[in-house]
Design a protein around this motif. Structure first.
Motif, PDB file in Angstrom:
ATOM      1  N   TYR A 133       0.836  -1.203   0.000  1.00  0.00           N
ATOM      2  CA  TYR A 133       0.000   0.000   0.000  1.00  0.00           C
ATOM      3  C   TYR A 133       0.872   1.255   0.000  1.00  0.00           C
ATOM      4  CZ  TYR A 133      -2.805   3.865   1.627  1.00  0.00           C
ATOM      5  OH  TYR A 133      -3.386   5.099   1.733  1.00  0.00           O
ATOM      6  N   TYR A 134       1.848   1.312   0.892  1.00  0.00           N
ATOM      7  CA  TYR A 134       2.667   2.518   0.994  1.00  0.00           C
ATOM      8  C   TYR A 134       3.556   2.707  -0.238  1.00  0.00           C
ATOM      9  CZ  TYR A 134       0.892   2.915   5.704  1.00  0.00           C
ATOM     10  OH  TYR A 134       0.059   3.063   6.769  1.00  0.00           O
ATOM     11  N   TRP A 135       3.926   1.625  -0.894  1.00  0.00           N
ATOM     12  CA  TRP A 135       4.644   1.746  -2.154  1.00  0.00           C
ATOM     13  C   TRP A 135       3.749   2.393  -3.206  1.00  0.00           C
ATOM     14  CZ3 TRP A 135       8.710   2.656  -4.585  1.00  0.00           C
ATOM     15  CH2 TRP A 135       8.943   2.259  -5.905  1.00  0.00           C
ATOM     16  N   SER A 136       2.451   2.067  -3.203  1.00  0.00           N
ATOM     17  CA  SER A 136       1.534   2.701  -4.160  1.00  0.00           C
ATOM     18  C   SER A 136       1.436   4.199  -3.893  1.00  0.00           C
ATOM     19  CB  SER A 136       0.153   2.046  -4.103  1.00  0.00           C
ATOM     20  OG  SER A 136      -0.549   2.411  -2.927  1.00  0.00           O
ATOM     21  N   VAL A 137       1.520   4.602  -2.633  1.00  0.00           N
ATOM     22  CA  VAL A 137       1.492   6.032  -2.301  1.00  0.00           C
ATOM     23  C   VAL A 137       2.701   6.737  -2.917  1.00  0.00           C
ATOM     24  CG1 VAL A 137       1.656   7.719  -0.423  1.00  0.00           C
ATOM     25  CG2 VAL A 137       0.167   5.718  -0.181  1.00  0.00           C
ATOM     26  N   LEU A 138       3.881   6.130  -2.764  1.00  0.00           N
ATOM     27  CA  LEU A 138       5.081   6.761  -3.314  1.00  0.00           C
ATOM     28  C   LEU A 138       5.064   6.770  -4.838  1.00  0.00           C
ATOM     29  CD1 LEU A 138       8.070   5.689  -1.043  1.00  0.00           C
ATOM     30  CD2 LEU A 138       6.558   7.678  -0.888  1.00  0.00           C
ATOM     31  N   ARG A 139       4.533   5.728  -5.449  1.00  0.00           N
ATOM     32  CA  ARG A 139       4.456   5.712  -6.914  1.00  0.00           C
ATOM     33  C   ARG A 139       3.530   6.819  -7.415  1.00  0.00           C
ATOM     34  NH1 ARG A 139       2.615   0.634  -9.623  1.00  0.00           N
ATOM     35  NH2 ARG A 139       3.841   1.330 -11.409  1.00  0.00           N
ATOM     36  N   ARG A 140       2.411   7.035  -6.735  1.00  0.00           N
ATOM     37  CA  ARG A 140       1.511   8.108  -7.141  1.00  0.00           C
ATOM     38  C   ARG A 140       2.156   9.476  -6.913  1.00  0.00           C
ATOM     39  NH1 ARG A 140      -2.816   8.754  -4.216  1.00  0.00           N
ATOM     40  NH2 ARG A 140      -2.443   7.180  -2.617  1.00  0.00           N
ATOM     41  N   ALA A 141       2.907   9.600  -5.823  1.00  0.00           N
ATOM     42  CA  ALA A 141       3.617  10.858  -5.577  1.00  0.00           C
ATOM     43  C   ALA A 141       4.652  11.114  -6.673  1.00  0.00           C
ATOM     44  CB  ALA A 141       4.290  10.808  -4.208  1.00  0.00           C
ATOM     45  N   HIS A 142       5.338  10.069  -7.075  1.00  0.00           N
ATOM     46  CA  HIS A 142       6.346  10.170  -8.121  1.00  0.00           C
ATOM     47  C   HIS A 142       5.695  10.585  -9.440  1.00  0.00           C
ATOM     48  CE1 HIS A 142       9.431   8.526 -10.963  1.00  0.00           C
ATOM     49  NE2 HIS A 142      10.252   9.015 -10.049  1.00  0.00           N
ATOM     50  N   ALA A 143       4.517  10.011  -9.738  1.00  0.00           N
ATOM     51  CA  ALA A 143       3.833  10.288 -11.000  1.00  0.00           C
ATOM     52  C   ALA A 143       3.275  11.700 -11.060  1.00  0.00           C
ATOM     53  CB  ALA A 143       2.700   9.287 -11.218  1.00  0.00           C
ATOM     54  N   THR A 144       3.005  12.304  -9.902  1.00  0.00           N
ATOM     55  CA  THR A 144       2.426  13.645  -9.876  1.00  0.00           C
ATOM     56  C   THR A 144       3.456  14.719  -9.540  1.00  0.00           C
ATOM     57  OG1 THR A 144       1.696  13.215  -7.589  1.00  0.00           O
ATOM     58  CG2 THR A 144       0.080  12.889  -9.345  1.00  0.00           C
ATOM     59  N   GLY A 145       4.727  14.350  -9.562  1.00  0.00           N
ATOM     60  CA  GLY A 145       5.785  15.327  -9.362  1.00  0.00           C
ATOM     61  C   GLY A 145       5.896  15.850  -7.951  1.00  0.00           C
ATOM     62  N   GLN A 146       5.434  15.072  -6.977  1.00  0.00           N
ATOM     63  CA  GLN A 146       5.500  15.514  -5.590  1.00  0.00           C
ATOM     64  C   GLN A 146       6.930  15.422  -5.059  1.00  0.00           C
ATOM     65  OE1 GLN A 146       2.363  16.797  -5.828  1.00  0.00           O
ATOM     66  NE2 GLN A 146       2.052  16.268  -3.685  1.00  0.00           N
ATOM     67  N   THR A 147       7.239  16.270  -4.098  1.00  0.00           N
ATOM     68  CA  THR A 147       8.553  16.239  -3.457  1.00  0.00           C
ATOM     69  C   THR A 147       8.616  15.070  -2.496  1.00  0.00           C
ATOM     70  OG1 THR A 147       8.762  18.641  -3.618  1.00  0.00           O
ATOM     71  CG2 THR A 147      10.188  17.513  -2.029  1.00  0.00           C
TER      72      THR A 147
END
Length: 328
Positions: free
Chosen positions: A296-310
């Motif tokens: 689950y938490y890996w999916s959070v980081l992948r979505r952050a990566h895809a949306t250009g989040q810091t």
């Protein structure tokens, strides 16, 4: 490690922005150049084309796909539906004349898995004929009774990357049995038949590792309504992507689907701790975690990566591919 070698579901930009006229297409490309690849653009050959001028419109779209204004390779196209005489021509014109293949091809008004399979196969055959190196993902629009009845089979089709919900056509297909209030908020989230359709599409996508894309918000003035629609689509219905039909809608949609800073920080702490523990069970505060929660938490980081989040600098190794590149 977390997925036992199984391929992970695609993570697409959270907003899919539609543009049909040349003016709006170019305006959308300029906005993407400004904001970055945090949203996709779909150049529309279906509703965007004038009747009788389908070929000319497809040629216009082809001239923009892969052109100098397509900086990130995140421009797709929507072709005509299976029963329209122009859909095959749309595919051939675009693949023949575009400087590079579109990021995806959206197939509207799908009525059965057989129609979808034939269209996907034709796109794959045309891709090979014109020497396009990589397969082109297909996005299917679920907006008919037939498509909804076969939604799990549609999600299982090879070559399909995403299913989108076509709210307006779906409501219209009920011939007045669903009131027009269900075409906008809050009715679109409350009417039982519309809720059922949205939930079935999302469930089918997640069962087969595909991306569920939510329908448009018809509101073009009050962006708080758009933001609320996007938030409900994400948090209540399990969608990870949403259409936009107005440039002002892009930012609130991207923000609504992007993980918050505190979510990113928590996910990073848990996964970095898991990595130090060789992905065995760990404790974070008063909560125990194992590979199920790590996914689950890996999916959070992948979505952050895809949306250009810091993200914390320490997270960089988590995105390093075995060959030294960047993981998906």
């Amino acid at each position: 490690m977390l997925f036992d070698g199984e391929p992970q579901p695609a993570v697409l930009p959270p907003c899919d922005h539609y543009a049909g006229s040349e003016k709006l297409m170019r305006k959308s490309l300029a906005l993407q150049a400004q904001l970055g690849p945090v949203f996709d653009i779909t150049l529309d050959c279906e509703d965007g084309a004038q009747v009788g001028h389908e070929a000319e419109h497809a040629e216009l779209v082809a001239s923009l796909v892969g052109g100098e204004d397509d900086r990130f390779g995140r421009v797709g196209v929507r072709i005509h539906d299976f029963n329209h005489r122009a859909w095959r021509d749309d595919v051939r014109i675009i693949l023949r004349h575009a400087k590079r293949a579109p990021a995806f091809i959206t197939l509207p008004k799908i009525r059965s898995v057989f129609d979808a399979a034939e269209m996907v196969a034709f796109i794959e055959a045309s891709r090979c004929e014109f020497g396009v190196a990589r397969p082109i993902p297909c996005h299917l629009l679920v907006e008919t009774h037939g498509a909804l009845a076969e939604v799990f089979e549609l999600a299982a089709l090879p070559g399909v990357e995403s299913l989108s919900f076509g709210l307006m056509d779906f409501v219209s297909a009920h011939n007045g049995a669903i009131p027009d209030s269900a075409m906008r908020s809050p009715g679109q989230f409350d009417h039982p038949l519309v809720r059922r359709a949205k939930l079935e599409i999302a469930a089918a996508c997640h069962a087969h590792g595909k991306v569920p894309s939510h329908n448009v918000s018809t509101e073009v003035r009050d962006m708080n309504i758009v933001a609320n629609d996007a938030t409900r689509a994400r948090s209540e219905f399990g969608y990870t992507r949403m259409w936009s039909i107005h440039p002002d809608q892009v930012k609130p949609i991207v923000e609504a689907f992007s993980p918050r800073a505190e979510e990113i920080s928590l996910a990073a702490e848990i996964l970095l701790g898991a990595q130090r523990a060789q992905w065995g069970p760990t404790r974070h505060g008063d909560t125990l975690h194992d590979r199920a929660s790590y996914r689950y938490y890996w999916s959070v980081l992948r979505r952050a990566h895809a949306t250009g989040q810091t993200m914390p600098d320490e997270c960089a190794p988590l995105f390093a591919a075995p060959d030294g590149g960047v993981a998906a």
